[in-house]
Design an enzyme around this catalytic site. Sequence first.
Site, PDB file in Angstrom:
ATOM      1  N   ARG A 150      55.904  50.196  38.579  1.00 44.50           N
ATOM      2  CA  ARG A 150      56.510  49.022  37.974  1.00 44.50           C
ATOM      3  C   ARG A 150      56.762  48.006  39.090  1.00 44.50           C
ATOM      4  NH1 ARG A 150      59.494  53.433  35.713  1.00 44.50           N
ATOM      5  NH2 ARG A 150      59.218  53.639  33.448  1.00 44.50           N
ATOM      6  N   LYS A 181      63.281  53.585  36.017  1.00 48.05           N
ATOM      7  CA  LYS A 181      64.279  53.268  34.999  1.00 48.05           C
ATOM      8  C   LYS A 181      65.285  54.400  34.871  1.00 48.05           C
ATOM      9  CE  LYS A 181      61.699  50.092  32.004  1.00 48.05           C
ATOM     10  NZ  LYS A 181      61.190  49.865  30.633  1.00 48.05           N
ATOM     11  N   HIS A 261      52.587  44.380  35.165  1.00 50.09           N
ATOM     12  CA  HIS A 261      52.572  45.452  34.166  1.00 50.09           C
ATOM     13  C   HIS A 261      51.179  45.666  33.594  1.00 50.09           C
ATOM     14  CE1 HIS A 261      55.904  47.959  33.050  1.00 50.09           C
ATOM     15  NE2 HIS A 261      55.463  48.078  31.822  1.00 50.09           N
ATOM     16  N   ARG A 264      49.748  48.252  35.707  1.00 44.39           N
ATOM     17  CA  ARG A 264      50.321  49.559  35.351  1.00 44.39           C
ATOM     18  C   ARG A 264      49.652  50.094  34.082  1.00 44.39           C
ATOM     19  NH1 ARG A 264      54.957  52.972  35.629  1.00 44.39           N
ATOM     20  NH2 ARG A 264      55.994  53.331  33.620  1.00 44.39           N
ATOM     21  N   HIS A 287      57.692  58.260  32.276  1.00 44.12           N
ATOM     22  CA  HIS A 287      58.226  58.109  30.921  1.00 44.12           C
ATOM     23  C   HIS A 287      59.081  59.313  30.555  1.00 44.12           C
ATOM     24  CE1 HIS A 287      54.776  55.209  29.613  1.00 44.12           C
ATOM     25  NE2 HIS A 287      55.736  54.589  30.265  1.00 44.12           N
ATOM     26  N   TYR A 296      48.941  54.726  24.945  1.00 48.90           N
ATOM     27  CA  TYR A 296      47.696  54.610  25.710  1.00 48.90           C
ATOM     28  C   TYR A 296      46.556  55.389  25.069  1.00 48.90           C
ATOM     29  CZ  TYR A 296      50.653  52.452  29.181  1.00 48.90           C
ATOM     30  OH  TYR A 296      51.524  51.602  29.813  1.00 48.90           O
TER      31      TYR A 296
END
Length: 323
Positions: A150, A181, A261, A264, A287, A296
């Site tokens: 990120r 995150k 992004h 990414r 994630h 994806y």
Amino acid sequence: MNTDDASLVEKYLEYVRVEKRLAARTVELYALDLGKLSANAAKLSVALVEVKNNHIRRWVAQMHSGGRSGRGIALILSGWRGFYTWLGRQGLVSSNPVQDVRSPKAPKPLPKALAVDDAVQFADFESDDNAWLEARDAAMVELLYGSGLRVGELVGLDVVAGKDAKGWVDLQAAEAHVLGKGSKRRTVPVGKTALEALTRWLELRGPLGTATGAPTAATQADAAAALFTGRNGTRLTAQSVWQRLKRRSQLAGLNTPVHPHMLRHSFASHVLQSSGDLRAVQELLGHANITTTQVYTRLDFQHLAKAYDAAHPRARLRTPKKD
């Protein structure tokens, strides 16, 4: 619209115009939405104060089947909900028939990813900037596309590991340690090309992280720690990365502006296309929930569908024979 309903709508519009001081355009949109509500109620010979929850749900279904977007329906419902809240304060309705009604969920757009050829073209591109800038930008691109970082993780990287470091790259182990995150740490592999780009950048970066080698006293500590800095010695910001990538994509001749992004997304899509290992992609991206990663698979299916359409004889359109 009967006289009583028209009077209620007019009073409400006056209320939002005068007491809530909403913009004229907003009041116009409210009037249009309430016109739709009144027309629907009139078709059923129902007064606005007698509208029930099942009426609202029926009208939402009609709007949805008629092709109105989920976002458009949500805006209309918001206007209706506010109107019935006001009617409740006037003591004209006992409950708000719109309160628990939600618009249909809009399909989530697919993440924008570059085609493999475009991604490679972008990563391989060499600008005419001075060597210092070019080395820095090339290293950033390689980490974003090669490791799926990120932009916040990228600009948070320090040159070396430390107790206060949010992240760093271990060149010997070919690993990037990042703070993602939710303050969750993860380790991702760094490829050979990225290692080469980072090595060149560190050779040119200088001990103070500036193009001139003379940061101000206020920025000296951060300049010495940050892996990626601007020419004045301050840690590079996410906004600056966005600007640099957009400029680089234009110079590289790509048809779409590239943002962090997107690289990414391209990383995730291309790894999934090659490996088919969804769990591995989840780990690489950091994630917490695999459902986030599953988007994806839709990109991967698009890739497979295009390959099928281009290669399979049964996928090719044939001109029907004339009798």
